[in-house]
Design an enzyme around this catalytic site. Structure first.
Site, short mmCIF file in Angstrom:
data_model
loop_
_atom_site.label_atom_id
_atom_site.label_comp_id
_atom_site.label_asym_id
_atom_site.label_seq_id
_atom_site.Cartn_x
_atom_site.Cartn_y
_atom_site.Cartn_z
N ASN A 1 -7.17 -7.15 8.10
CA ASN A 1 -6.69 -6.25 7.04
C ASN A 1 -5.55 -6.86 6.22
OD1 ASN A 1 -5.99 -3.38 5.90
ND2 ASN A 1 -4.12 -4.10 6.90
N ASP B 1 1.75 -13.37 12.16
CA ASP B 1 1.76 -13.79 10.76
C ASP B 1 0.51 -14.63 10.56
OD1 ASP B 1 2.09 -15.18 8.35
OD2 ASP B 1 4.27 -15.33 8.59
N TYR C 1 -5.82 -12.73 -6.69
CA TYR C 1 -6.23 -11.70 -5.73
C TYR C 1 -7.74 -11.41 -5.79
CZ TYR C 1 -6.57 -7.23 -3.31
OH TYR C 1 -6.94 -6.22 -2.47
N LYS D 1 -10.71 -12.23 -2.70
CA LYS D 1 -11.61 -11.29 -2.02
C LYS D 1 -13.06 -11.76 -2.16
CE LYS D 1 -8.50 -8.49 -0.33
NZ LYS D 1 -8.26 -8.42 1.11
N THR E 1 -0.66 2.15 -2.11
CA THR E 1 0.08 1.37 -1.10
C THR E 1 1.04 0.40 -1.80
OG1 THR E 1 -1.47 -0.48 -1.03
CG2 THR E 1 -1.93 1.37 0.47
N1 LIG Z 1 -4.50 -0.65 -1.82
C1 LIG Z 1 -5.64 -0.84 -2.46
O1 LIG Z 1 -5.89 -0.26 -3.52
C2 LIG Z 1 -6.65 -1.80 -1.92
C3 LIG Z 1 -7.88 -1.89 -2.58
C4 LIG Z 1 -8.83 -2.76 -2.08
C5 LIG Z 1 -8.55 -3.51 -0.95
N2 LIG Z 1 -7.33 -3.40 -0.32
C6 LIG Z 1 -7.09 -4.21 0.87
O2 LIG Z 1 -6.64 -3.38 1.91
C7 LIG Z 1 -5.89 -4.18 2.84
C8 LIG Z 1 -4.58 -3.49 3.18
O3 LIG Z 1 -3.77 -3.48 2.01
P1 LIG Z 1 -2.79 -2.26 1.66
O4 LIG Z 1 -3.26 -1.71 0.37
O5 LIG Z 1 -2.62 -1.39 2.83
O6 LIG Z 1 -1.45 -3.08 1.34
P2 LIG Z 1 -0.01 -3.09 2.03
O7 LIG Z 1 0.47 -1.69 2.24
O8 LIG Z 1 0.80 -4.00 1.19
O9 LIG Z 1 -0.29 -3.72 3.45
C9 LIG Z 1 -0.59 -5.06 3.60
C10 LIG Z 1 -0.24 -5.46 5.01
O10 LIG Z 1 -0.53 -6.86 5.17
C11 LIG Z 1 0.60 -7.44 5.76
N3 LIG Z 1 0.71 -8.88 5.50
C12 LIG Z 1 0.91 -9.52 4.33
N4 LIG Z 1 1.00 -10.84 4.54
C13 LIG Z 1 0.86 -11.04 5.88
C14 LIG Z 1 0.88 -12.16 6.73
N5 LIG Z 1 1.08 -13.40 6.25
N6 LIG Z 1 0.68 -11.99 8.05
C15 LIG Z 1 0.50 -10.75 8.56
N7 LIG Z 1 0.50 -9.64 7.82
C16 LIG Z 1 0.69 -9.79 6.49
C17 LIG Z 1 1.78 -6.68 5.22
O11 LIG Z 1 2.92 -6.92 6.01
P3 LIG Z 1 4.44 -6.69 5.44
O12 LIG Z 1 4.71 -5.22 5.60
O13 LIG Z 1 5.25 -7.55 6.33
O14 LIG Z 1 4.45 -7.12 4.01
C18 LIG Z 1 1.24 -5.27 5.34
O15 LIG Z 1 1.37 -4.79 6.65
C19 LIG Z 1 -5.73 -5.54 2.17
O16 LIG Z 1 -6.70 -6.43 2.68
C20 LIG Z 1 -6.01 -5.24 0.72
O17 LIG Z 1 -6.44 -6.38 0.02
C21 LIG Z 1 -6.38 -2.56 -0.78
#
Ligand SMILES: NC(=O)c1ccc[n+]([C@@H]2O[C@H](COP(=O)([O-])OP(=O)(O)OC[C@H]3O[C@@H](n4cnc5c(N)ncnc54)[C@H](OP(=O)(O)O)[C@@H]3O)[C@@H](O)[C@H]2O)c1
Length: 252
Positions: free
Chosen positions: A85, A58, A174, A178, A209
């Site tokens: 990530n 975490d 958010y 970033k 996601t």
């Molecule tokens: N999706 C998009 O459109 C998008 C666009 C630009 C950037 N991003 C970036 O891509 C990355 C991955 O995001 P995603 O879209 O794959 O979202 P996601 O499916 O919600 O995955 C986020 C992950 O981070 C974990 N997390 C959250 N808080 C945490 C903590 N305190 N300690 C450890 N793990 C934690 C979550 O765990 P839990 O399963 O336990 O919640 C999950 O595994 C992020 O940095 C996000 O900002 C995403």
């Protein structure tokens, strides 16, 4: 000692992080699947395959971070790749709420400071805390690198352009987390330049996601590919860059 390179991906139990873990495993890495919930991490590691191991992590919990670093030290003695990530978009997003509607609740004038602190705690301070804990292990590697998963929505340059269609969603929670992560990326890259440890930021693009209620337009395979490409760059790869697929520079 392990012959295969060792990568830690934070927040790898779902979404883009899980896909990054899969891609790195299929590129010959031993992948540590960081997950704040160990059980979910174990399920994800099974999905990744035999080269993956779940690691309770975490990023907002110093004891959890320290225990993860101690485990990596004891099991492998080093870390070759750190992919920061893990992130959250908010703590009380309503299911089905659009990105635009969510942004309206998090403007500078009406945002809850507690909400901003909670998101920055994960997306900014969490990354720095993991960096500090893992750096001694990265320094034991001969080809260490760090990839910070950022977002194009954090670009100050893009959001200052009045023609940018998404600038109305730029806000302190958010998007600005970033922006702060980008600043950390530059600071880390400067600090580690003399040691040859590369630190780069990438943007996955708008990916389907949990983070955005599955409203994104890209698949996780597409969302993961720039992070994976940057991890796989050879020892002469650049540092201090901010890119989206495929190697397109995003202005800070
Ligand atoms: N999706 C998009 O459109 C998008 C666009 C630009 C950037 N991003 C970036 O891509 C990355 C991955 O995001 P995603 O879209 O794959 O979202 P996601 O499916 O919600 O995955 C986020 C992950 O981070 C974990 N997390 C959250 N808080 C945490 C903590 N305190 N300690 C450890 N793990 C934690 C979550 O765990 P839990 O399963 O336990 O919640 C999950 O595994 C992020 O940095 C996000 O900002 C995403």
């Amino acid at each position: 000692m392990q012959d295969k390179p060792i990568a830690l991906v934070t927040g790898a139990n779902q979404g883009i992080g899980l896909q990054i873990a899969k891609d790195l495993a299929s590129n010959g890495f031993t992948v540590l699947v960081g997950s704040r919930n160990l059980e979910r991490g174990e399920t994800a590691a099974t999905e990744v395959g035999p080269n993956a191991l779940a690691l309770q992590l975490d990023v907002t919990d110093q004891a959890s971070i320290a225990a993860a670093a101690a485990r990596i030290h004891d099991d492998y003695g080093r870390l070759d790749v750190l992919v920061n990530n893990a992130a959250i978009s908010g703590t009380n997003r309503q299911p089905g709420q659009s990105v635009e509607d969510f942004a309206k609740t998090t403007r500078p004038s009406n945002v809850s400071l507690d909400e901003m602190r909670a998101v920055w705690d994960t997306n900014v301070f969490g990354v720095l805390a993991v960096y500090q804990a893992m750096l001694p292990l990265l320094r034991k590697s001969t080809a260490a690198r760090i990839v910070n998963v950022s977002s194009g929505v954090g670009s100050l340059t893009t959001n200052s352009d009045t023609a940018f269609p998404w600038r109305s969603i730029f806000g302190p929670v958010y998007p600005a987390s970033k922006t702060a992560l980008n600043a950390l990326t530059v600071a880390m890259a400067i600090e580690l330049e003399p040691e040859g440890i590369r630190v780069n930021a990438v943007s996955p693009g708008y990916t389907r996601t949990n983070l955005n209620g599955y409203t994104g337009t890209e698949t996780v395979e597409e969302g993961a590919r720039e992070a994976v490409r940057v991890v796989l760059l050879g020892p002469d790869g650049p540092t201090g860059t901010f890119t989206r697929w495929e190697n397109q520079t995003i202005p800070w």
